[in-house]
Design an enzyme around this catalytic site. Structure first.
Site, PDB file in Angstrom:
ATOM      1  N   ASP A 123       0.875  -1.166   0.000  1.00 43.05           N
ATOM      2  CA  ASP A 123       0.000   0.000   0.000  1.00 43.05           C
ATOM      3  C   ASP A 123       0.922   1.229   0.000  1.00 43.05           C
ATOM      4  O   ASP A 123       2.109   1.118   0.325  1.00 43.05           O
ATOM      5  CB  ASP A 123      -0.885  -0.042   1.254  1.00 43.05           C
ATOM      6  CG  ASP A 123      -1.720   1.199   1.391  1.00 43.05           C
ATOM      7  OD1 ASP A 123      -2.361   1.589   0.403  1.00 43.05           O
ATOM      8  OD2 ASP A 123      -1.723   1.802   2.480  1.00 43.05           O
TER       9      ASP A 123
ATOM     10  N   ASP B 254      -0.212   5.085   0.780  1.00 44.57           N
ATOM     11  CA  ASP B 254      -0.515   6.086   1.807  1.00 44.57           C
ATOM     12  C   ASP B 254      -0.507   5.441   3.195  1.00 44.57           C
ATOM     13  O   ASP B 254      -1.313   4.557   3.472  1.00 44.57           O
ATOM     14  CB  ASP B 254      -1.907   6.697   1.549  1.00 44.57           C
ATOM     15  CG  ASP B 254      -1.982   7.415   0.200  1.00 44.57           C
ATOM     16  OD1 ASP B 254      -0.986   8.022  -0.202  1.00 44.57           O
ATOM     17  OD2 ASP B 254      -3.049   7.370  -0.432  1.00 44.57           O
TER      18      ASP B 254
END
Ligand code: BG6
Ligand code: MG
Length: 219
Positions: free
Chosen positions: A8, A10
């Site tokens: 991922d 953010d």
């Protein structure tokens, strides 16, 4: 055996969560909507439109569909402008070291982000070279907690889900990884990512050594 990693963006590679928060806050102020960090926590890993709907519902507001699209664009314009402040110094502690380590050891690496702005974030960080595949909010239509973005990454890496470890900081992201049959490393508190296979408070602790020690039989 583990052959690849899917990250991922953010909250795992860099802390854009704060920039998302500031952009939503500005939009909420213009709309006279209540919005605070507690509501913002519920947006972690959630797509732009789903986030807007959460804020709208939190305010019991009724908004026409075309106006919703306008508001999402307003928020995005604020957010994208703020990305200019992001520099190669803005990796979360440990993230750059881990990506470097994975390259040295020859693992395949993909990005699996819900963001449609992932390419811009990676450019600002000068991080593109760490990834073989970039999966982002433009790559699939169903967002987390659906597993599609991670399945996309694995397929492009030519790996099976069970050959990949996913790094995630969002509850919906861990749900997505588990739904796809991936091993999941959670970054953050127990009440958010406690359902991951292994959890660390921060990326600084989630080193390749620590992960290999946890999944001993998979390396
Ligand atoms: C996720 C963030 O990575 O991307 C969410 O955690 C954000 O907060 C989502 O809403 C979509 O991002 P963007 O850049 O497409 O609006
Ligand atoms: Mg995240």
């Amino acid at each position: 055996m583990i052959k690849g990693f899917i990250f991922d963006l953010d909250g795992v590679i860099t802390d854009t969560a704060e920039l998302h928060y500031l952009a939503w806050k500005k939009l909420a102020e213009e709309m006279n909507w209540q919005f605070d960090r507690a509501v913002n926590e519920r947006l972690r890993g959630v797509s732009r439109m789903d986030s807007l709907n959460i804020i709208k519902d939190h305010n019991n507001a009724t908004v026409a569909e075309d106006r919703l699209l306008e508001l999402a664009t307003m928020k995005n314009d604020i957010y994208v402008a703020s990305l200019d402040t992001l520099t190669p110094d803005d990796y979360l502690p440990g993230a750059k070291e881990l990506l470097t380590h994975l390259r040295q050891e020859g693992f395949r690496v993909a990005l699996g982000s819900a963001s449609k702005n992932a390419a811009k974030v990676l450019e600002q960080l000068e991080a593109i070279g760490y990834f073989d595949i970039i999966g982002d909010g433009n790559s699939v239509s169903k967002s987390k907690p659906e597993p599609d973005i991670f399945l996309y990454g694995a397929e492009k890496l030519e790996l099976k889900a069970e050959e990949c470890i996913v790094y995630e900081d969002a509850e919906a992201g861990i749900d997505a990884a588990k739904a796809g049959g991936f091993y999941a490393v959670g970054i953050g508190p127990d009440d958010r990512v406690g359902h991951a296979d292994v959890r660390f408070d921060s990326m600084a602790e989630a080193t390749l050594f620590a992960v290999k020690s946890h999944f001993k039989e998979l390396f």
